[in-house]
Design a protein around this motif. Structure first.
Motif, PDB file in Angstrom:
ATOM      1  N   GLY A  27       0.814  -1.212   0.000  1.00 13.63           N
ATOM      2  CA  GLY A  27       0.000   0.000   0.000  1.00 13.63           C
ATOM      3  C   GLY A  27       0.845   1.258   0.000  1.00 13.63           C
ATOM      4  O   GLY A  27       0.547   2.226  -0.711  1.00 13.63           O
ATOM      5  N   ARG A  28       1.917   1.259   0.789  1.00 14.11           N
ATOM      6  CA  ARG A  28       2.781   2.450   0.867  1.00 14.11           C
ATOM      7  C   ARG A  28       3.520   2.682  -0.459  1.00 14.11           C
ATOM      8  O   ARG A  28       3.726   3.820  -0.863  1.00 14.11           O
ATOM      9  CB  ARG A  28       3.800   2.270   1.993  1.00 14.11           C
ATOM     10  N   LEU A  29       3.907   1.592  -1.116  1.00 17.85           N
ATOM     11  CA  LEU A  29       4.634   1.705  -2.375  1.00 17.85           C
ATOM     12  C   LEU A  29       3.703   1.935  -3.563  1.00 17.85           C
ATOM     13  O   LEU A  29       4.143   2.372  -4.626  1.00 17.85           O
ATOM     14  CB  LEU A  29       5.456   0.436  -2.633  1.00 17.85           C
ATOM     15  N   GLY A  30       2.417   1.598  -3.380  1.00 15.71           N
ATOM     16  CA  GLY A  30       1.488   1.682  -4.492  1.00 15.71           C
ATOM     17  C   GLY A  30       1.646   0.521  -5.460  1.00 15.71           C
ATOM     18  O   GLY A  30       1.314   0.634  -6.649  1.00 15.71           O
ATOM     19  N   TRP A  31       2.185  -0.612  -4.943  1.00 20.03           N
ATOM     20  CA  TRP A  31       2.412  -1.794  -5.765  1.00 20.03           C
ATOM     21  C   TRP A  31       1.278  -2.800  -5.583  1.00 20.03           C
ATOM     22  O   TRP A  31       0.470  -2.698  -4.651  1.00 20.03           O
ATOM     23  CB  TRP A  31       3.734  -2.467  -5.390  1.00 20.03           C
ATOM     24  N   LEU A  32       1.223  -3.775  -6.476  1.00 20.00           N
ATOM     25  CA  LEU A  32       0.272  -4.868  -6.352  1.00 20.00           C
ATOM     26  C   LEU A  32       0.722  -5.802  -5.230  1.00 20.00           C
ATOM     27  O   LEU A  32       1.890  -5.789  -4.822  1.00 20.00           O
ATOM     28  CB  LEU A  32       0.174  -5.645  -7.666  1.00 20.00           C
ATOM     29  N   TYR A  33      -0.200  -6.637  -4.762  1.00 16.80           N
ATOM     30  CA  TYR A  33       0.107  -7.543  -3.649  1.00 16.80           C
ATOM     31  C   TYR A  33      -0.351  -8.956  -3.978  1.00 16.80           C
ATOM     32  O   TYR A  33      -1.459  -9.160  -4.483  1.00 16.80           O
ATOM     33  CB  TYR A  33      -0.591  -7.055  -2.371  1.00 16.80           C
ATOM     34  N   LEU A  34       0.513  -9.919  -3.734  1.00 15.30           N
ATOM     35  CA  LEU A  34       0.183 -11.324  -3.921  1.00 15.30           C
ATOM     36  C   LEU A  34       0.298 -12.067  -2.597  1.00 15.30           C
ATOM     37  O   LEU A  34       1.379 -12.117  -2.000  1.00 15.30           O
ATOM     38  CB  LEU A  34       1.130 -11.975  -4.945  1.00 15.30           C
ATOM     39  N   ASP A  35      -0.816 -12.629  -2.154  1.00 15.07           N
ATOM     40  CA  ASP A  35      -0.832 -13.516  -0.990  1.00 15.07           C
ATOM     41  C   ASP A  35      -0.809 -14.936  -1.545  1.00 15.07           C
ATOM     42  O   ASP A  35      -1.853 -15.522  -1.822  1.00 15.07           O
ATOM     43  CB  ASP A  35      -2.100 -13.265  -0.164  1.00 15.07           C
ATOM     44  N   SER A  36       0.387 -15.485  -1.729  1.00 12.81           N
ATOM     45  CA  SER A  36       0.495 -16.800  -2.370  1.00 12.81           C
ATOM     46  C   SER A  36      -0.162 -17.897  -1.535  1.00 12.81           C
ATOM     47  O   SER A  36      -0.704 -18.854  -2.074  1.00 12.81           O
ATOM     48  CB  SER A  36       1.959 -17.153  -2.632  1.00 12.81           C
ATOM     49  N   GLY A  37      -0.126 -17.735  -0.213  1.00 13.75           N
ATOM     50  CA  GLY A  37      -0.730 -18.741   0.649  1.00 13.75           C
ATOM     51  C   GLY A  37      -2.219 -18.867   0.423  1.00 13.75           C
ATOM     52  O   GLY A  37      -2.795 -19.950   0.592  1.00 13.75           O
ATOM     53  N   ALA A  38      -2.859 -17.757   0.022  1.00 13.69           N
ATOM     54  CA  ALA A  38      -4.303 -17.780  -0.219  1.00 13.69           C
ATOM     55  C   ALA A  38      -4.646 -18.722  -1.366  1.00 13.69           C
ATOM     56  O   ALA A  38      -5.715 -19.340  -1.371  1.00 13.69           O
ATOM     57  CB  ALA A  38      -4.816 -16.373  -0.529  1.00 13.69           C
ATOM     58  N   LEU A  39      -3.746 -18.851  -2.343  1.00 11.77           N
ATOM     59  CA  LEU A  39      -4.001 -19.746  -3.467  1.00 11.77           C
ATOM     60  C   LEU A  39      -4.047 -21.197  -2.990  1.00 11.77           C
ATOM     61  O   LEU A  39      -4.932 -21.972  -3.373  1.00 11.77           O
ATOM     62  CB  LEU A  39      -2.923 -19.576  -4.538  1.00 11.77           C
ATOM     63  N   TYR A  40      -3.085 -21.570  -2.153  1.00  8.03           N
ATOM     64  CA  TYR A  40      -3.061 -22.937  -1.628  1.00  8.03           C
ATOM     65  C   TYR A  40      -4.232 -23.191  -0.684  1.00  8.03           C
ATOM     66  O   TYR A  40      -4.835 -24.264  -0.691  1.00  8.03           O
ATOM     67  CB  TYR A  40      -1.733 -23.200  -0.918  1.00  8.03           C
ATOM     68  N   ARG A  41      -4.552 -22.179   0.121  1.00 11.01           N
ATOM     69  CA  ARG A  41      -5.695 -22.326   1.021  1.00 11.01           C
ATOM     70  C   ARG A  41      -6.993 -22.447   0.225  1.00 11.01           C
ATOM     71  O   ARG A  41      -7.894 -23.198   0.597  1.00 11.01           O
ATOM     72  CB  ARG A  41      -5.773 -21.134   1.976  1.00 11.01           C
ATOM     73  N   ALA A  42      -7.080 -21.717  -0.890  1.00  5.93           N
ATOM     74  CA  ALA A  42      -8.279 -21.775  -1.730  1.00  5.93           C
ATOM     75  C   ALA A  42      -8.468 -23.175  -2.298  1.00  5.93           C
ATOM     76  O   ALA A  42      -9.590 -23.703  -2.324  1.00  5.93           O
ATOM     77  CB  ALA A  42      -8.180 -20.751  -2.856  1.00  5.93           C
ATOM     78  N   VAL A  43      -7.383 -23.772  -2.750  1.00  6.05           N
ATOM     79  CA  VAL A  43      -7.469 -25.146  -3.253  1.00  6.05           C
ATOM     80  C   VAL A  43      -7.862 -26.089  -2.118  1.00  6.05           C
ATOM     81  O   VAL A  43      -8.665 -27.006  -2.302  1.00  6.05           O
ATOM     82  CB  VAL A  43      -6.135 -25.586  -3.880  1.00  6.05           C
ATOM     83  N   GLY A  44      -7.314 -25.839  -0.917  1.00  4.50           N
ATOM     84  CA  GLY A  44      -7.662 -26.666   0.237  1.00  4.50           C
ATOM     85  C   GLY A  44      -9.131 -26.567   0.586  1.00  4.50           C
ATOM     86  O   GLY A  44      -9.787 -27.570   0.902  1.00  4.50           O
TER      87      GLY A  44
END
Length: 226
Positions: A27-44
Protein backbone atom coordinates in the motif's frame (compact mmCIF):
# COMPACT_ATOMS: atom_id res chain seq x y z
CA UNK A 1 8.30 -7.16 -20.48
CA UNK A 2 7.14 -8.22 -17.03
CA UNK A 3 10.69 -9.29 -16.14
CA UNK A 4 11.56 -5.60 -15.80
CA UNK A 5 8.82 -5.02 -13.21
CA UNK A 6 10.33 -4.78 -9.70
CA UNK A 7 9.34 -7.46 -7.19
CA UNK A 8 9.74 -7.52 -3.42
CA UNK A 9 9.43 -11.01 -1.98
CA UNK A 10 8.64 -11.48 1.70
CA UNK A 11 8.96 -15.08 2.83
CA UNK A 12 8.78 -16.66 6.24
CA UNK A 13 7.01 -19.23 8.43
CA UNK A 14 3.40 -19.01 9.58
CA UNK A 15 2.84 -16.16 12.02
CA UNK A 16 6.04 -14.28 11.20
CA UNK A 17 3.99 -11.26 10.14
CA UNK A 18 4.67 -11.49 6.42
CA UNK A 19 1.01 -11.08 5.39
CA UNK A 20 0.42 -7.96 7.48
CA UNK A 21 3.77 -6.42 6.58
CA UNK A 22 3.38 -7.22 2.87
CA UNK A 23 -0.06 -5.62 2.62
CA UNK A 24 1.09 -2.44 4.36
CA UNK A 25 4.29 -2.19 2.33
CA UNK A 26 2.43 -2.76 -0.94
CA UNK A 27 0.00 0.00 0.00
CA UNK A 28 2.78 2.45 0.87
CA UNK A 29 4.63 1.70 -2.38
CA UNK A 30 1.49 1.68 -4.49
CA UNK A 31 2.41 -1.79 -5.77
CA UNK A 32 0.27 -4.87 -6.35
CA UNK A 33 0.11 -7.54 -3.65
CA UNK A 34 0.18 -11.32 -3.92
CA UNK A 35 -0.83 -13.52 -0.99
CA UNK A 36 0.49 -16.80 -2.37
CA UNK A 37 -0.73 -18.74 0.65
CA UNK A 38 -4.30 -17.78 -0.22
CA UNK A 39 -4.00 -19.75 -3.47
CA UNK A 40 -3.06 -22.94 -1.63
CA UNK A 41 -5.70 -22.33 1.02
CA UNK A 42 -8.28 -21.78 -1.73
CA UNK A 43 -7.47 -25.15 -3.25
CA UNK A 44 -7.66 -26.67 0.24
CA UNK A 45 -11.11 -25.15 0.79
CA UNK A 46 -12.30 -26.35 -2.62
CA UNK A 47 -10.99 -29.83 -1.81
CA UNK A 48 -12.88 -29.75 1.47
CA UNK A 49 -16.09 -28.71 -0.26
CA UNK A 50 -15.62 -31.66 -2.63
CA UNK A 51 -14.84 -33.97 0.32
CA UNK A 52 -11.54 -35.00 -1.26
CA UNK A 53 -8.95 -37.11 0.52
CA UNK A 54 -5.84 -34.99 1.17
CA UNK A 55 -3.76 -38.11 0.56
CA UNK A 56 -5.16 -38.46 -2.96
CA UNK A 57 -2.59 -36.47 -4.93
CA UNK A 58 -4.28 -37.07 -8.28
CA UNK A 59 -7.63 -35.73 -7.08
CA UNK A 60 -5.95 -32.68 -5.55
CA UNK A 61 -4.09 -31.90 -8.77
CA UNK A 62 -7.36 -32.07 -10.71
CA UNK A 63 -8.98 -29.86 -8.08
CA UNK A 64 -6.19 -27.30 -8.49
CA UNK A 65 -6.81 -27.00 -12.23
CA UNK A 66 -10.60 -26.92 -11.76
CA UNK A 67 -10.70 -24.32 -8.98
CA UNK A 68 -11.41 -20.74 -10.01
CA UNK A 69 -9.66 -18.31 -7.64
CA UNK A 70 -10.26 -14.57 -7.71
CA UNK A 71 -9.49 -11.54 -5.58
CA UNK A 72 -11.74 -8.55 -4.90
CA UNK A 73 -10.89 -5.42 -2.96
CA UNK A 74 -13.72 -3.84 -0.96
CA UNK A 75 -14.32 -0.10 -0.67
CA UNK A 76 -12.74 -0.31 2.77
CA UNK A 77 -9.56 -1.72 1.22
CA UNK A 78 -10.04 -5.29 2.49
CA UNK A 79 -8.97 -8.09 0.16
CA UNK A 80 -11.61 -10.78 -0.34
CA UNK A 81 -10.85 -14.16 -1.88
CA UNK A 82 -13.40 -15.82 -4.16
CA UNK A 83 -13.31 -19.58 -4.64
CA UNK A 84 -15.46 -20.83 -7.50
CA UNK A 85 -17.46 -17.63 -7.27
CA UNK A 86 -18.05 -17.81 -3.51
CA UNK A 87 -16.46 -15.46 -0.93
CA UNK A 88 -14.33 -17.88 1.09
CA UNK A 89 -12.11 -15.29 2.81
CA UNK A 90 -13.09 -16.18 6.37
CA UNK A 91 -12.91 -19.92 5.73
CA UNK A 92 -9.44 -19.53 4.23
CA UNK A 93 -8.14 -18.17 7.55
CA UNK A 94 -9.14 -21.17 9.64
CA UNK A 95 -6.58 -23.61 11.02
CA UNK A 96 -8.25 -26.37 8.98
CA UNK A 97 -7.60 -24.50 5.74
CA UNK A 98 -4.04 -23.79 6.82
CA UNK A 99 -3.36 -27.46 7.51
CA UNK A 100 -4.89 -28.44 4.17
CA UNK A 101 -2.78 -25.83 2.38
CA UNK A 102 0.39 -27.16 3.99
CA UNK A 103 -0.44 -30.72 2.90
CA UNK A 104 -1.38 -29.65 -0.62
CA UNK A 105 1.73 -27.49 -1.00
CA UNK A 106 3.90 -30.60 -0.61
CA UNK A 107 2.56 -32.05 -3.89
CA UNK A 108 4.93 -31.12 -6.77
CA UNK A 109 2.19 -31.14 -9.42
CA UNK A 110 0.05 -28.73 -7.39
CA UNK A 111 2.96 -26.32 -6.97
CA UNK A 112 3.66 -26.51 -10.69
CA UNK A 113 0.01 -25.82 -11.52
CA UNK A 114 -0.03 -22.70 -9.34
CA UNK A 115 3.36 -21.36 -10.43
CA UNK A 116 2.11 -19.54 -13.54
CA UNK A 117 -0.87 -18.11 -11.64
CA UNK A 118 1.49 -16.55 -9.14
CA UNK A 119 3.90 -15.18 -11.71
CA UNK A 120 0.99 -13.55 -13.56
CA UNK A 121 0.66 -11.09 -10.65
CA UNK A 122 3.92 -9.44 -11.74
CA UNK A 123 2.62 -6.23 -13.28
CA UNK A 124 3.62 -2.57 -13.23
CA UNK A 125 4.35 -0.58 -11.20
CA UNK A 126 5.62 -3.43 -8.98
CA UNK A 127 4.67 -6.43 -6.87
CA UNK A 128 5.00 -7.38 -3.22
CA UNK A 129 4.70 -11.18 -2.95
CA UNK A 130 4.47 -12.99 0.36
CA UNK A 131 4.78 -16.71 0.93
CA UNK A 132 7.30 -19.43 1.61
CA UNK A 133 9.10 -19.80 -1.71
CA UNK A 134 8.58 -16.43 -3.38
CA UNK A 135 12.27 -15.51 -3.37
CA UNK A 136 13.59 -19.00 -4.02
CA UNK A 137 11.24 -20.50 -6.63
CA UNK A 138 8.53 -18.18 -7.94
CA UNK A 139 10.54 -14.96 -8.29
CA UNK A 140 14.21 -15.97 -7.95
CA UNK A 141 15.17 -12.82 -9.91
CA UNK A 142 13.24 -10.52 -7.56
CA UNK A 143 14.80 -7.09 -7.11
CA UNK A 144 14.37 -7.19 -3.33
CA UNK A 145 14.06 -10.17 -0.98
CA UNK A 146 13.17 -10.32 2.71
CA UNK A 147 12.86 -13.30 5.05
CA UNK A 148 10.86 -12.69 8.23
CA UNK A 149 11.17 -14.84 11.32
CA UNK A 150 9.85 -14.80 14.89
CA UNK A 151 9.96 -17.21 17.80
CA UNK A 152 7.41 -20.01 17.67
CA UNK A 153 6.02 -18.84 21.02
CA UNK A 154 5.39 -15.32 19.75
CA UNK A 155 3.85 -16.61 16.55
CA UNK A 156 1.46 -18.76 18.56
CA UNK A 157 0.58 -15.77 20.74
CA UNK A 158 -0.16 -13.64 17.67
CA UNK A 159 -2.38 -16.31 16.17
CA UNK A 160 -4.15 -16.80 19.51
CA UNK A 161 -5.05 -13.09 19.67
CA UNK A 162 -6.28 -13.09 16.06
CA UNK A 163 -8.55 -16.08 16.59
CA UNK A 164 -9.84 -14.93 19.98
CA UNK A 165 -10.79 -11.58 18.42
CA UNK A 166 -12.87 -13.57 15.92
CA UNK A 167 -14.54 -15.54 18.71
CA UNK A 168 -12.73 -18.78 17.92
CA UNK A 169 -12.01 -21.01 20.91
CA UNK A 170 -8.33 -22.08 20.86
CA UNK A 171 -5.44 -22.59 23.24
CA UNK A 172 -1.92 -21.23 22.93
CA UNK A 173 -0.47 -24.70 23.59
CA UNK A 174 -2.54 -26.19 20.80
CA UNK A 175 -1.57 -23.43 18.38
CA UNK A 176 2.10 -23.80 19.31
CA UNK A 177 1.99 -27.52 18.51
CA UNK A 178 0.32 -26.78 15.16
CA UNK A 179 2.88 -24.11 14.29
CA UNK A 180 5.82 -26.36 15.13
CA UNK A 181 4.28 -29.21 13.12
CA UNK A 182 3.70 -26.94 10.14
CA UNK A 183 7.22 -25.53 10.36
CA UNK A 184 8.56 -29.09 10.21
CA UNK A 185 6.38 -30.00 7.21
CA UNK A 186 7.22 -26.84 5.31
CA UNK A 187 10.95 -27.10 5.96
CA UNK A 188 11.26 -30.81 5.14
CA UNK A 189 9.10 -31.12 2.02
CA UNK A 190 10.97 -32.30 -1.05
CA UNK A 191 9.73 -29.51 -3.32
CA UNK A 192 10.31 -25.81 -2.54
CA UNK A 193 11.02 -26.24 1.18
CA UNK A 194 10.74 -23.21 3.44
CA UNK A 195 14.15 -21.58 3.48
CA UNK A 196 15.50 -18.07 2.94
CA UNK A 197 16.94 -17.14 -0.44
CA UNK A 198 20.73 -16.70 -0.22
CA UNK A 199 20.37 -12.99 -1.05
CA UNK A 200 17.40 -12.29 1.27
CA UNK A 201 17.61 -9.79 4.12
CA UNK A 202 16.66 -11.48 7.41
CA UNK A 203 14.45 -9.64 9.88
CA UNK A 204 13.49 -11.18 13.24
CA UNK A 205 10.13 -9.65 14.14
CA UNK A 206 10.03 -11.04 17.68
CA UNK A 207 9.02 -8.19 19.98
CA UNK A 208 9.03 -5.61 17.19
CA UNK A 209 6.04 -3.31 16.55
CA UNK A 210 4.53 -3.68 13.08
CA UNK A 211 5.52 -0.15 12.05
CA UNK A 212 9.17 -0.80 12.90
CA UNK A 213 9.22 -3.82 10.59
CA UNK A 214 7.43 -1.89 7.83
CA UNK A 215 10.01 0.90 8.02
CA UNK A 216 12.88 -1.58 7.79
CA UNK A 217 11.36 -3.31 4.76
CA UNK A 218 10.60 -0.03 3.00
CA UNK A 219 14.18 1.07 3.62
CA UNK A 220 15.39 -2.03 1.75
CA UNK A 221 13.38 -0.95 -1.30
CA UNK A 222 14.00 2.79 -1.17
CA UNK A 223 17.65 2.60 -0.13
CA UNK A 224 19.01 -0.61 -1.66
CA UNK A 225 22.50 -1.66 -0.60
CA UNK A 226 25.27 -1.45 -3.14
Amino acid sequence: MTDSVPVLTIDGPSGSGKGTISRIVAGRLGWLYLDSGALYRAVGVAAGWADLDLDDAGALVRCTFDTDIGFRETEAGDLRVLVNGHDATDELRTETAGAAASAIAAIPEVRAALKDRQRAFRRAPGLVADGRDMGTVIFPDATFKVFLTASAEERAERRYKQLKDKGVSVTIDGLLREILARDARDASRAVAPLRPAPDAVHIDTTGLPIEDVVVRVLDIVTHPAG
